[in-house]
Design a protein around this motif. Structure first.
Motif, mmCIF file in Angstrom:
data_model
loop_
_atom_site.group_PDB
_atom_site.id
_atom_site.type_symbol
_atom_site.label_atom_id
_atom_site.label_comp_id
_atom_site.label_asym_id
_atom_site.label_seq_id
_atom_site.Cartn_x
_atom_site.Cartn_y
_atom_site.Cartn_z
ATOM 1 N N LEU A 1 0.838 -1.204 0.000
ATOM 2 C CA LEU A 1 0.000 0.000 0.000
ATOM 3 C C LEU A 1 0.870 1.250 0.000
ATOM 4 O O LEU A 1 1.920 1.292 0.653
ATOM 5 C CB LEU A 1 -0.904 0.028 1.238
ATOM 6 C CG LEU A 1 -1.806 -1.190 1.452
ATOM 7 C CD1 LEU A 1 -2.677 -0.972 2.699
ATOM 8 C CD2 LEU A 1 -2.670 -1.449 0.223
ATOM 9 N N PHE B 1 0.771 5.632 0.331
ATOM 10 C CA PHE B 1 -0.053 6.688 0.923
ATOM 11 C C PHE B 1 0.494 8.073 0.600
ATOM 12 O O PHE B 1 1.685 8.237 0.311
ATOM 13 C CB PHE B 1 -0.112 6.515 2.449
ATOM 14 C CG PHE B 1 -0.802 5.256 2.862
ATOM 15 C CD1 PHE B 1 -2.179 5.200 2.965
ATOM 16 C CD2 PHE B 1 -0.066 4.098 3.120
ATOM 17 C CE1 PHE B 1 -2.826 4.026 3.327
ATOM 18 C CE2 PHE B 1 -0.701 2.930 3.483
ATOM 19 C CZ PHE B 1 -2.085 2.892 3.588
ATOM 20 N N ALA B 2 -0.405 9.042 0.690
ATOM 21 C CA ALA B 2 -0.042 10.471 0.674
ATOM 22 C C ALA B 2 0.926 10.760 -0.479
ATOM 23 O O ALA B 2 0.622 10.449 -1.637
ATOM 24 C CB ALA B 2 0.520 10.866 2.035
ATOM 25 N N SER B 3 2.095 11.341 -0.174
ATOM 26 C CA SER B 3 3.007 11.760 -1.249
ATOM 27 C C SER B 3 3.502 10.559 -2.066
ATOM 28 O O SER B 3 3.719 10.683 -3.276
ATOM 29 C CB SER B 3 4.191 12.536 -0.666
ATOM 30 O OG SER B 3 4.873 11.747 0.288
ATOM 31 N N LEU C 1 5.226 4.132 4.240
ATOM 32 C CA LEU C 1 4.652 5.290 4.937
ATOM 33 C C LEU C 1 5.531 6.524 4.758
ATOM 34 O O LEU C 1 6.658 6.568 5.247
ATOM 35 C CB LEU C 1 4.516 4.975 6.426
ATOM 36 C CG LEU C 1 3.825 3.644 6.787
ATOM 37 C CD1 LEU C 1 3.943 3.371 8.289
ATOM 38 C CD2 LEU C 1 2.374 3.649 6.357
#
Lengths: 145, 88, 145, 88
Positions: free
Chosen positions: B14, B16-18, B82
Motif C-alpha cells: 500500500l 499513501f499520501a506523497s 509510509l
C-alpha cells in the motif's frame, strides 16, 4: 476503536470519558490547525490516514500509557478536511495525581506524532498545496497555477 | 523438488499520501520469492514509474504494525510504505 | 482579576479565552475533588482563601508564565464548598507549539500550589473534619463526635 | 527628640484557616516599635492565647506579597500569617 473521526472533536466529551471520582488530576492536550506554517499563510488542510493501522496504533499507544501509569486515556484524531482553528487531535488523561497525568499526556502526543500513520496536506492562501514533512520541508509541493 | 507455488509469496503493498501521488497508485500486488523481506517488496516498488522518488529506507509496516526492511514476508501480508508521518 | 470563583468552573470557557489562530497547541490541567485522601473517604470539602492576595498571586503567576513563554494563560481556582468530582482548579495554556504549552501549564499549577494562599478543609465520610497540610498530615483534626 | 507617634508602626496581622481556628480570631491590630519586622509581629501574635500553636517560621506575607520574617514593617502594613497552602 474510534480514535479516528471525520467529525469535529469535542474535548469535553473526551474528558467525560476518563473522569473518575478517584482521579484528582486531568491533563489534556489539544492540537489545532494554525493559520501559518513555515512562514506561510495556511487556508485549510486535509488529514489522510492509513485507517486500520492508525486505529490499531492509537489503541496500542493508549494501552501502553495505561500500562505504564495509573491513568485513563482518551484520544481522538480528526481526518478529512479541516479549517483554521479546528481541532486535529485531542488527548485527555486522568490520574490520581498530576505527575502521572502530565507524563502520560505527553507520552501519548509524542507517540501519536511518531507512530500513527496520518498525513497532512496544507492548502496555502497563495494557492499552493503541499504534503507536510515534519522531518524537513514540505514535500512534493504543487505550486499555485 | 517442491511445487512452484510454495516458492512464492503473494503480498500487497500500500502507498499513501506523497508516495501514492508520486506513483499514481495506492496499492500494488507483488509476487516475491520465498523468504523475501519488506526490503525486497520495496525494491520492486521502486522499479515502478515514479518509484525512484521513494527513499531507500522509508517507514514501513506489515499487517498494521511498524516493521523494519529486514522483516520476512508471508503469503497474504499487507505491506505499507509510509511517508513521513504528520499527525497530531 | 477573576482568578478566584465561587461558581462551578467550566474548562471550555477557559480554553475559549486563550485560543488563537496562531497557536496550534493547548495544554490544560484540571484538578478535581477526589473521593479519598490519605486512605480516608472524603465526602466534600471547602476551599478558603486570603482573597486579595490569592487574586494578586494568580495574576503574578499568569504574567510570569506569559513573560517566560510565548503563551496565553487562563487560570481559575474555586473557593467555597465543593463536592466529589467538582473542579477545584483549571488551567488552559495556548502556544504556537506543544513544548511551550506543556512547560507553561506545568509551571502554573506548581506555582499555584506553592504560592497562592488557599486552604482546604476536608469533611470525611466518618464525620471528621481537617485542614489539609500537603507538607505533612492533616492539621487540627476535629474527630467525629 | 521625635514625637512618640513617629516611634511606632501600627500594623494589622491577619490569620487564616487553621491559625485562625487556633487563636479564635482572624485579625489583630498590633503597635510595634519603629524598625520592627514581620518576625516581631509574629512574636507578638504567638504570645496571644493559642498563639503557641503557630510555628516559629510560618509562611508570611506583607501587603499581599510573600515576605520573609526579616521584612521591615511600615505604618499601616497588612501582615498575613499563612498556614501550609493547599490550593490546586
Amino acid at each position: 476503536m474510534g480514535h479516528l473521526t471525520a467529525a469535529p472533536i469535542d474535548p469535553a466529551v473526551l474528558t467525560a470519558r476518563i473522569e473518575s471520582p478517584a482521579h484528582g488530576a486531568i491533563a489534556s492536550f489539544v492540537g489545532q490547525v494554525r493559520n501559518h506554517h513555515g512562514g506561510r499563510a495556511v487556508g485549510r488542510l486535509e488529514y489522510s490516514a492509513y485507517g486500520p493501522m492508525a486505529e490499531a496504533e492509537c489503541q496500542r499507544i493508549v494501552r501502553e500509557a495505561e500500562a505504564e501509569w495509573p491513568v485513563r486515556v482518551a484520544l481522538e484524531h480528526r481526518v478529512g478536511g479541516l479549517e483554521i482553528g479546528d481541532i486535529a487531535v485531542a488527548i485527555a488523561v486522568s490520574a490520581p495525581h498530576r505527575d502521572e497525568a502530565f507524563a502520560a499526556c505527553r507520552f501519548v502526543i509524542e507517540a501519536v506524532k511518531r507512530r500513527v500513520p496520518i498525513w497532512k496536506k496544507e492548502h496555502y492562501l497563495d494557492g499552493a498545496v503541499a504534503w507536510v514533512d515534519p522531518t524537513g520541508s514540505p514535500l512534493d509541493e504543487v505550486p499555485a497555477s | 523438488m517442491p511445487a512452484p507455488s510454495t516458492q512464492i509469496v503473494n503480498v500487497r503493498v500500500l502507498l499513501f499520501a506523497s508516495y501514492a501521488d508520486r506513483l499514481g497508485l495506492e496499492s500494488v500486488r507483488v509476487a516475491l520469492p520465498l523468504l523475501a523481506t519488506v526490503g525486497d517488496a520495496l525494491d520492486h516498488v521502486r522499479t515502478l514509474p515514479g518509484g525512484d522518488q521513494i527513499p531507500p529506507r522509508p517507514l514501513c509496516a506489515v499487517n498494521l504494525v511498524h516493521a523494519g526492511l529486514e522483516t520476512r514476508l508471508a503469503e497474504g501480508d499487507e505491506i505499507a510504505l509510509l511517508p513521513p508521518l504528520a499527525g497530531g
